[in-house]
Design a protein around this motif. Structure first.
Motif, PDB file in Angstrom:
ATOM      1  N   HIS A  18      -7.976  -9.053   2.566  1.00 26.00           N
ATOM      2  CA  HIS A  18      -8.890  -9.575   1.553  1.00 26.00           C
ATOM      3  C   HIS A  18      -9.812  -8.491   1.004  1.00 26.00           C
ATOM      4  O   HIS A  18     -10.145  -8.504  -0.184  1.00 26.00           O
ATOM      5  CB  HIS A  18      -9.677 -10.771   2.083  1.00 26.00           C
ATOM      6  N   ALA A  19     -10.210  -7.548   1.845  1.00 26.67           N
ATOM      7  CA  ALA A  19     -11.015  -6.425   1.359  1.00 26.67           C
ATOM      8  C   ALA A  19     -10.222  -5.634   0.320  1.00 26.67           C
ATOM      9  O   ALA A  19     -10.740  -5.290  -0.751  1.00 26.67           O
ATOM     10  CB  ALA A  19     -11.430  -5.519   2.523  1.00 26.67           C
ATOM     11  N   GLY A  20      -8.966  -5.351   0.614  1.00 25.56           N
ATOM     12  CA  GLY A  20      -8.109  -4.651  -0.344  1.00 25.56           C
ATOM     13  C   GLY A  20      -7.928  -5.437  -1.622  1.00 25.56           C
ATOM     14  O   GLY A  20      -7.991  -4.879  -2.728  1.00 25.56           O
ATOM     15  N   ALA A  37     -15.865   0.252 -12.193  1.00 25.71           N
ATOM     16  CA  ALA A  37     -15.621  -0.999 -11.467  1.00 25.71           C
ATOM     17  C   ALA A  37     -14.964  -0.718 -10.123  1.00 25.71           C
ATOM     18  O   ALA A  37     -15.322  -1.328  -9.102  1.00 25.71           O
ATOM     19  CB  ALA A  37     -14.754  -1.942 -12.304  1.00 25.71           C
ATOM     20  N   LEU A  38     -14.017   0.206 -10.100  1.00 24.08           N
ATOM     21  CA  LEU A  38     -13.367   0.595  -8.844  1.00 24.08           C
ATOM     22  C   LEU A  38     -14.394   1.203  -7.896  1.00 24.08           C
ATOM     23  O   LEU A  38     -14.446   0.838  -6.711  1.00 24.08           O
ATOM     24  CB  LEU A  38     -12.235   1.589  -9.109  1.00 24.08           C
ATOM     25  N   SER A  39     -15.204   2.097  -8.387  1.00 17.06           N
ATOM     26  CA  SER A  39     -16.216   2.743  -7.557  1.00 17.06           C
ATOM     27  C   SER A  39     -17.180   1.713  -6.963  1.00 17.06           C
ATOM     28  O   SER A  39     -17.487   1.758  -5.761  1.00 17.06           O
ATOM     29  CB  SER A  39     -16.981   3.776  -8.387  1.00 17.06           C
ATOM     30  N   ARG A  40     -17.641   0.777  -7.780  1.00 16.21           N
ATOM     31  CA  ARG A  40     -18.546  -0.279  -7.289  1.00 16.21           C
ATOM     32  C   ARG A  40     -17.869  -1.129  -6.223  1.00 16.21           C
ATOM     33  O   ARG A  40     -18.468  -1.451  -5.195  1.00 16.21           O
ATOM     34  CB  ARG A  40     -19.001  -1.179  -8.442  1.00 16.21           C
ATOM     35  N   ALA A  41     -16.616  -1.510  -6.478  1.00 16.68           N
ATOM     36  CA  ALA A  41     -15.894  -2.359  -5.532  1.00 16.68           C
ATOM     37  C   ALA A  41     -15.687  -1.636  -4.201  1.00 16.68           C
ATOM     38  O   ALA A  41     -15.814  -2.247  -3.133  1.00 16.68           O
ATOM     39  CB  ALA A  41     -14.554  -2.790  -6.126  1.00 16.68           C
ATOM     40  N   LEU A  42     -15.376  -0.358  -4.254  1.00 17.00           N
ATOM     41  CA  LEU A  42     -15.200   0.419  -3.024  1.00 17.00           C
ATOM     42  C   LEU A  42     -16.506   0.494  -2.235  1.00 17.00           C
ATOM     43  O   LEU A  42     -16.517   0.327  -1.015  1.00 17.00           O
ATOM     44  CB  LEU A  42     -14.693   1.824  -3.342  1.00 17.00           C
ATOM     45  N   ALA A  49     -12.784   1.310   7.343  1.00 14.08           N
ATOM     46  CA  ALA A  49     -11.507   1.184   8.058  1.00 14.08           C
ATOM     47  C   ALA A  49     -10.796  -0.099   7.638  1.00 14.08           C
ATOM     48  O   ALA A  49      -9.575  -0.091   7.407  1.00 14.08           O
ATOM     49  CB  ALA A  49     -11.733   1.193   9.567  1.00 14.08           C
ATOM     50  N   ASP A  50     -11.544  -1.190   7.530  1.00 15.10           N
ATOM     51  CA  ASP A  50     -10.957  -2.446   7.043  1.00 15.10           C
ATOM     52  C   ASP A  50     -10.362  -2.247   5.660  1.00 15.10           C
ATOM     53  O   ASP A  50      -9.273  -2.727   5.364  1.00 15.10           O
ATOM     54  CB  ASP A  50     -12.020  -3.545   6.954  1.00 15.10           C
ATOM     55  N   LEU A  51     -11.093  -1.551   4.820  1.00 16.19           N
ATOM     56  CA  LEU A  51     -10.644  -1.330   3.451  1.00 16.19           C
ATOM     57  C   LEU A  51      -9.354  -0.513   3.406  1.00 16.19           C
ATOM     58  O   LEU A  51      -8.413  -0.866   2.693  1.00 16.19           O
ATOM     59  CB  LEU A  51     -11.732  -0.642   2.638  1.00 16.19           C
ATOM     60  N   VAL A  52      -9.284   0.541   4.184  1.00 17.22           N
ATOM     61  CA  VAL A  52      -8.078   1.376   4.207  1.00 17.22           C
ATOM     62  C   VAL A  52      -6.880   0.561   4.691  1.00 17.22           C
ATOM     63  O   VAL A  52      -5.802   0.593   4.085  1.00 17.22           O
ATOM     64  CB  VAL A  52      -8.291   2.628   5.088  1.00 17.22           C
ATOM     65  N   ILE A  53      -7.073  -0.168   5.775  1.00 18.76           N
ATOM     66  CA  ILE A  53      -5.985  -1.008   6.295  1.00 18.76           C
ATOM     67  C   ILE A  53      -5.587  -2.060   5.274  1.00 18.76           C
ATOM     68  O   ILE A  53      -4.407  -2.309   5.042  1.00 18.76           O
ATOM     69  CB  ILE A  53      -6.390  -1.650   7.635  1.00 18.76           C
ATOM     70  N   GLY A  54      -6.579  -2.669   4.639  1.00 14.78           N
ATOM     71  CA  GLY A  54      -6.297  -3.696   3.637  1.00 14.78           C
ATOM     72  C   GLY A  54      -5.547  -3.153   2.441  1.00 14.78           C
ATOM     73  O   GLY A  54      -4.590  -3.769   1.964  1.00 14.78           O
ATOM     74  N   LEU A  55      -5.962  -1.996   1.935  1.00 14.52           N
ATOM     75  CA  LEU A  55      -5.269  -1.405   0.784  1.00 14.52           C
ATOM     76  C   LEU A  55      -3.851  -0.981   1.151  1.00 14.52           C
ATOM     77  O   LEU A  55      -2.920  -1.159   0.357  1.00 14.52           O
ATOM     78  CB  LEU A  55      -6.075  -0.228   0.228  1.00 14.52           C
ATOM     79  N   ALA A  56      -3.680  -0.440   2.348  1.00 16.98           N
ATOM     80  CA  ALA A  56      -2.338  -0.044   2.788  1.00 16.98           C
ATOM     81  C   ALA A  56      -1.440  -1.272   2.931  1.00 16.98           C
ATOM     82  O   ALA A  56      -0.287  -1.268   2.483  1.00 16.98           O
ATOM     83  CB  ALA A  56      -2.415   0.715   4.107  1.00 16.98           C
ATOM     84  N   THR A  57      -1.958  -2.323   3.536  1.00 16.10           N
ATOM     85  CA  THR A  57      -1.174  -3.549   3.703  1.00 16.10           C
ATOM     86  C   THR A  57      -0.844  -4.163   2.360  1.00 16.10           C
ATOM     87  O   THR A  57       0.294  -4.590   2.122  1.00 16.10           O
ATOM     88  CB  THR A  57      -1.937  -4.558   4.583  1.00 16.10           C
ATOM     89  N   LEU A  58      -1.818  -4.201   1.477  1.00 21.25           N
ATOM     90  CA  LEU A  58      -1.599  -4.743   0.141  1.00 21.25           C
ATOM     91  C   LEU A  58      -0.545  -3.936  -0.609  1.00 21.25           C
ATOM     92  O   LEU A  58       0.340  -4.501  -1.268  1.00 21.25           O
ATOM     93  CB  LEU A  58      -2.916  -4.752  -0.635  1.00 21.25           C
TER      94      LEU A  58
END
Length: 91
Positions: A18-20, A37-42, A49-58
């Motif tokens: 969901h983070a991704g 918008a990308l910068s703000r969302a990041l 770590a959640d974000l990296v895992i989420g983006l990789a999974t996505l």
């Protein structure tokens, strides 16, 4: 029916996905200045770590979906994406 439900992924993985999704959706929905918008969302995501895992999974899920839609393997989809990245970098 069992008192314990089976889930596709763990709660932690689900949160990561969901983070991704939040980041990619914010970037894709931006009408003006998508890079901002990308910068703000990041920056809005609390756990990198959640974000990296989420983006990789996505990314993996999207590759699987594209492969199924195109009738090719995931490896072919990723090879095509790599070719596009290389071509765009040289333009």
């Amino acid at each position: 029916m069992s008192t314990t439900e089976s889930t596709w992924v763990s709660d932690a993985q689900y949160r990561s996905i969901h983070a991704g999704l939040r980041v990619v959706e914010a970037w894709g929905d931006a009408e003006h200045d998508p890079e901002e918008a990308l910068s703000r969302a990041l920056r809005a995501e609390a756990d990198p770590a959640d974000l990296v895992i989420g983006l990789a999974t996505l990314s993996r899920l999207l590759a699987l979906e594209l492969a199924a839609a195109a009738g090719v393997s995931e490896a072919v989809v990723l090879a095509r994406v790599r070719a596009v990245v290389e071509r765009l970098q040289r333009e």
